[in-house]
Write a protein that holds these residues in place. Structure first.
Motif, PDB file in Angstrom:
ATOM      1  N   ARG A  86       0.837  -1.223   0.000  1.00 42.69           N
ATOM      2  CA  ARG A  86       0.000   0.000   0.000  1.00 42.69           C
ATOM      3  C   ARG A  86       0.858   1.254   0.000  1.00 42.69           C
ATOM      4  NH1 ARG A  86      -4.151  -2.061   4.482  1.00 42.69           N
ATOM      5  NH2 ARG A  86      -4.838  -3.889   3.382  1.00 42.69           N
ATOM      6  N   GLY A  87       1.924   1.220  -0.793  1.00 37.19           N
ATOM      7  CA  GLY A  87       2.752   2.411  -0.963  1.00 37.19           C
ATOM      8  C   GLY A  87       3.735   2.693   0.148  1.00 37.19           C
ATOM      9  N   ARG A  88       3.689   1.867   1.208  1.00 36.56           N
ATOM     10  CA  ARG A  88       4.577   2.123   2.352  1.00 36.56           C
ATOM     11  C   ARG A  88       5.686   1.087   2.414  1.00 36.56           C
ATOM     12  NH1 ARG A  88       2.306   5.863   6.069  1.00 36.56           N
ATOM     13  NH2 ARG A  88       4.153   5.525   7.330  1.00 36.56           N
ATOM     14  N   LEU A  89       6.812   1.500   3.000  1.00 38.28           N
ATOM     15  CA  LEU A  89       7.905   0.568   3.226  1.00 38.28           C
ATOM     16  C   LEU A  89       7.471  -0.413   4.318  1.00 38.28           C
ATOM     17  CD1 LEU A  89      10.951   0.149   2.499  1.00 38.28           C
ATOM     18  CD2 LEU A  89      11.444   1.371   4.600  1.00 38.28           C
ATOM     19  N   ALA A  90       7.444  -1.721   3.961  1.00 40.06           N
ATOM     20  CA  ALA A  90       6.981  -2.713   4.943  1.00 40.06           C
ATOM     21  C   ALA A  90       8.153  -3.485   5.543  1.00 40.06           C
ATOM     22  CB  ALA A  90       6.003  -3.677   4.277  1.00 40.06           C
ATOM     23  N   ALA A  91       9.230  -3.658   4.797  1.00 40.79           N
ATOM     24  CA  ALA A  91      10.410  -4.368   5.300  1.00 40.79           C
ATOM     25  C   ALA A  91      11.573  -4.066   4.381  1.00 40.79           C
ATOM     26  CB  ALA A  91      10.155  -5.871   5.339  1.00 40.79           C
ATOM     27  N   ASP A  92      12.788  -4.203   4.907  1.00 41.36           N
ATOM     28  CA  ASP A  92      13.984  -3.864   4.136  1.00 41.36           C
ATOM     29  C   ASP A  92      15.149  -4.680   4.698  1.00 41.36           C
ATOM     30  OD1 ASP A  92      16.053  -2.686   2.761  1.00 41.36           O
ATOM     31  OD2 ASP A  92      15.597  -0.633   3.380  1.00 41.36           O
ATOM     32  N   GLY A  93      15.754  -5.514   3.872  1.00 33.43           N
ATOM     33  CA  GLY A  93      16.882  -6.315   4.356  1.00 33.43           C
ATOM     34  C   GLY A  93      17.284  -7.338   3.316  1.00 33.43           C
ATOM     35  N   THR A  94      18.128  -8.289   3.708  1.00 31.10           N
ATOM     36  CA  THR A  94      18.456  -9.361   2.773  1.00 31.10           C
ATOM     37  C   THR A  94      17.248 -10.292   2.687  1.00 31.10           C
ATOM     38  OG1 THR A  94      19.308 -10.811   4.498  1.00 31.10           O
ATOM     39  CG2 THR A  94      20.889  -9.312   3.470  1.00 31.10           C
ATOM     40  N   ALA A  95      17.214 -11.112   1.641  1.00 27.10           N
ATOM     41  CA  ALA A  95      16.086 -12.043   1.486  1.00 27.10           C
ATOM     42  C   ALA A  95      15.981 -12.945   2.712  1.00 27.10           C
ATOM     43  CB  ALA A  95      16.265 -12.851   0.210  1.00 27.10           C
ATOM     44  N   ALA A  96      17.125 -13.362   3.248  1.00 22.38           N
ATOM     45  CA  ALA A  96      17.109 -14.243   4.424  1.00 22.38           C
ATOM     46  C   ALA A  96      16.463 -13.545   5.618  1.00 22.38           C
ATOM     47  CB  ALA A  96      18.532 -14.679   4.767  1.00 22.38           C
ATOM     48  N   GLN A  97      16.787 -12.262   5.800  1.00 23.20           N
ATOM     49  CA  GLN A  97      16.186 -11.508   6.916  1.00 23.20           C
ATOM     50  C   GLN A  97      14.673 -11.354   6.729  1.00 23.20           C
ATOM     51  OE1 GLN A  97      18.559  -8.002   6.482  1.00 23.20           O
ATOM     52  NE2 GLN A  97      20.050  -8.614   8.015  1.00 23.20           N
ATOM     53  N   ILE A  98      14.275 -11.057   5.498  1.00 25.33           N
ATOM     54  CA  ILE A  98      12.836 -10.856   5.231  1.00 25.33           C
ATOM     55  C   ILE A  98      12.081 -12.153   5.497  1.00 25.33           C
ATOM     56  CG2 ILE A  98      11.121 -10.305   3.434  1.00 25.33           C
ATOM     57  CD1 ILE A  98      12.871  -7.896   4.039  1.00 25.33           C
ATOM     58  N   LYS A  99      12.647 -13.259   5.032  1.00 21.65           N
ATOM     59  CA  LYS A  99      11.954 -14.545   5.216  1.00 21.65           C
ATOM     60  C   LYS A  99      11.879 -14.906   6.699  1.00 21.65           C
ATOM     61  CE  LYS A  99      14.310 -16.996   2.264  1.00 21.65           C
ATOM     62  NZ  LYS A  99      14.774 -18.137   1.484  1.00 21.65           N
ATOM     63  N   ALA A 100      12.958 -14.623   7.432  1.00 25.11           N
ATOM     64  CA  ALA A 100      12.956 -14.951   8.863  1.00 25.11           C
ATOM     65  C   ALA A 100      11.904 -14.114   9.591  1.00 25.11           C
ATOM     66  CB  ALA A 100      14.337 -14.695   9.462  1.00 25.11           C
ATOM     67  N   ASP A 101      11.788 -12.829   9.214  1.00 21.02           N
ATOM     68  CA  ASP A 101      10.803 -11.964   9.868  1.00 21.02           C
ATOM     69  C   ASP A 101       9.381 -12.377   9.522  1.00 21.02           C
ATOM     70  OD1 ASP A 101      12.810 -10.578  10.951  1.00 21.02           O
ATOM     71  OD2 ASP A 101      12.673  -8.831   9.640  1.00 21.02           O
ATOM     72  N   ALA A 102       9.187 -12.767   8.244  1.00 19.80           N
ATOM     73  CA  ALA A 102       7.829 -13.077   7.792  1.00 19.80           C
ATOM     74  C   ALA A 102       7.389 -14.453   8.269  1.00 19.80           C
ATOM     75  CB  ALA A 102       7.752 -13.001   6.269  1.00 19.80           C
ATOM     76  N   GLY A 103       8.356 -15.357   8.450  1.00 12.85           N
ATOM     77  CA  GLY A 103       7.997 -16.744   8.719  1.00 12.85           C
ATOM     78  C   GLY A 103       7.490 -16.967  10.128  1.00 12.85           C
ATOM     79  N   GLY A 104       8.060 -16.319  11.128  1.00 13.20           N
ATOM     80  CA  GLY A 104       7.661 -16.529  12.515  1.00 13.20           C
ATOM     81  C   GLY A 104       8.122 -17.885  13.026  1.00 13.20           C
ATOM     82  N   HIS A 105       7.796 -18.172  14.273  1.00  9.76           N
ATOM     83  CA  HIS A 105       8.209 -19.426  14.903  1.00  9.76           C
ATOM     84  C   HIS A 105       7.041 -19.995  15.682  1.00  9.76           C
ATOM     85  CE1 HIS A 105      12.440 -18.728  13.981  1.00  9.76           C
ATOM     86  NE2 HIS A 105      12.189 -17.467  14.255  1.00  9.76           N
ATOM     87  N   THR A 106       7.059 -21.303  15.834  1.00  8.72           N
ATOM     88  CA  THR A 106       6.024 -21.954  16.629  1.00  8.72           C
ATOM     89  C   THR A 106       6.667 -22.470  17.912  1.00  8.72           C
ATOM     90  OG1 THR A 106       4.893 -22.636  14.623  1.00  8.72           O
ATOM     91  CG2 THR A 106       4.317 -23.828  16.650  1.00  8.72           C
ATOM     92  N   VAL A 107       6.096 -22.082  19.026  1.00  7.59           N
ATOM     93  CA  VAL A 107       6.586 -22.560  20.323  1.00  7.59           C
ATOM     94  C   VAL A 107       5.465 -23.398  20.930  1.00  7.59           C
ATOM     95  CG1 VAL A 107       7.374 -21.889  22.623  1.00  7.59           C
ATOM     96  CG2 VAL A 107       7.939 -20.464  20.638  1.00  7.59           C
ATOM     97  N   SER A 108       5.777 -24.660  21.306  1.00  9.00           N
ATOM     98  CA  SER A 108       4.730 -25.471  21.936  1.00  9.00           C
ATOM     99  C   SER A 108       5.253 -26.027  23.253  1.00  9.00           C
ATOM    100  CB  SER A 108       4.293 -26.598  21.001  1.00  9.00           C
ATOM    101  OG  SER A 108       5.385 -27.405  20.678  1.00  9.00           O
ATOM    102  N   PHE A 109       4.371 -26.149  24.226  1.00  6.75           N
ATOM    103  CA  PHE A 109       4.785 -26.662  25.535  1.00  6.75           C
ATOM    104  C   PHE A 109       3.556 -27.230  26.245  1.00  6.75           C
ATOM    105  CE2 PHE A 109       3.941 -22.153  25.683  1.00  6.75           C
ATOM    106  CZ  PHE A 109       3.011 -22.035  26.714  1.00  6.75           C
TER     107      PHE A 109
END
Ligand code: ADP
Ligand code: MG
Length: 261
Positions: A202-225
């Motif tokens: 939507r015209g705004r900067l949403a993320a900026d970095g290497t592809a690896a950084q973007i994927k890590a930020d977008a992917g998230g993590h699952t924590v189960s306990f």
């Protein structure tokens, strides 16, 4: 001097805010992917950078100059989303015609070889496949040996083989220390072919970095306990997670209960 600078740039089309307060700097010699869904403002940003559109607010500089001046000085080449070839001209005639418009163009043979067109140099433009046409358009974009190359969704309508050949050509060109900015809505293309990914939405900067950084930020993590006998109400209030799911235990025999937070 710094390469490309967007300083608080906005662009309105009437009521539509296509680019919204975009600020970024691109160092010379980098290959950058401008990643975003359709309508994100990628083409508008590229057209602003070429001086084809003027910002409603903010300023843009290319090697310290206004975009139109940088284009006039032959610093920028572009492959935009549309643009037809002259049907009766051969590939070689088309490339030669355009390269002669520039003060310091690449040699004809070099352009044909770079864009993988040597074998079809004698073919008329109206006899080319979609992928071959795109390679000619790429050849025209690099003909003037620009320091900055802009490619707006360059692989649209290309088959797998054409895509591979196209990206090889792009990397060859970028290898000479040139700056390349390409727009895409494919994360895989951004991932494989850039040093840096700028994500706009939507015209705004949403993320900026290497592809690896973007994927890590977008992917998230699952924590189960296992919660054991602890009450879970406090967990719902405190967790920083975007979603939680509780499985089993009293009151949850029917399966997992999912909650968005
Ligand atoms: P992208 O290239 O990322 O698909 P665009 O830059 O083409 O996005 O478009 C950004 C937004 O601006 C979209 O909402 C689009 O509909 C709108 N837009 C683009 N060009 C025009 C125009 N000439 N007039 C009005 N709205 C436009
Ligand atoms: Mg576009």
């Amino acid at each position: 001097m710094t390469g490309i600078v967007f300083d608080h740039v906005s662009k309105h089309y009437g009521d539509v805010l296509a680019v919204d307060d975009l600020s970024l700097t691109i160092e010379p010699g980098t290959t950058v992917a401008l990643l975003g869904p359709n309508g994100a403002g990628k083409s508008t940003s590229i057209n602003l950078l070429l001086g084809l559109l003027r910002p409603s607010r903010g300023t843009i500089a290319v090697h310290g100059r206004a975009p139109a001046r940088a284009v006039a000085a032959g610093e920028m080449g572009a492959m935009l989303q549309d643009g037809a070839l002259i049907p009766e001209l051969t590939v070689k005639e088309t490339v030669d015609l355009v390269r002669k418009l520039y003060p310091g163009p690449l040699a004809l043979d070099e352009i044909l070889s770079l864009a993988d067109l040597t074998e079809i140099a004698g073919r008329r433009a109206n006899k080319l496949s979609g992928g071959q046409t795109q390679r000619v358009r790429f050849a025209l974009a690099v003909a003037g040996a620009p320091r900055v190359l802009l490619l707006d969704e360059p692989t649209a309508a290309m088959d797998v083989e054409s895509r591979l050949r196209f990206w090889a050509a792009m990397h060859d060109y970028a290898a000479g220390g040139r700056t390349v900015l390409f727009a895409t809505h494919y994360l895989e293309e951004a991932d494989e072919h850039s040093d840096r990914v700028i994500v706009i939405a939507r015209g705004r900067l949403a993320a900026d970095g290497t592809a690896a950084q973007i994927k890590a930020d977008a992917g998230g993590h699952t924590v189960s306990f296992t919660l054991g006998a602890q009450p879970s109400a406090a967990l719902d209030r405190r967790t920083p997670a975007t979603a939680s799911r509780r499985c089993g235990g009293p009151g949850h025999r029917a399966g997992c209960r999912r909650q968005r937070q």
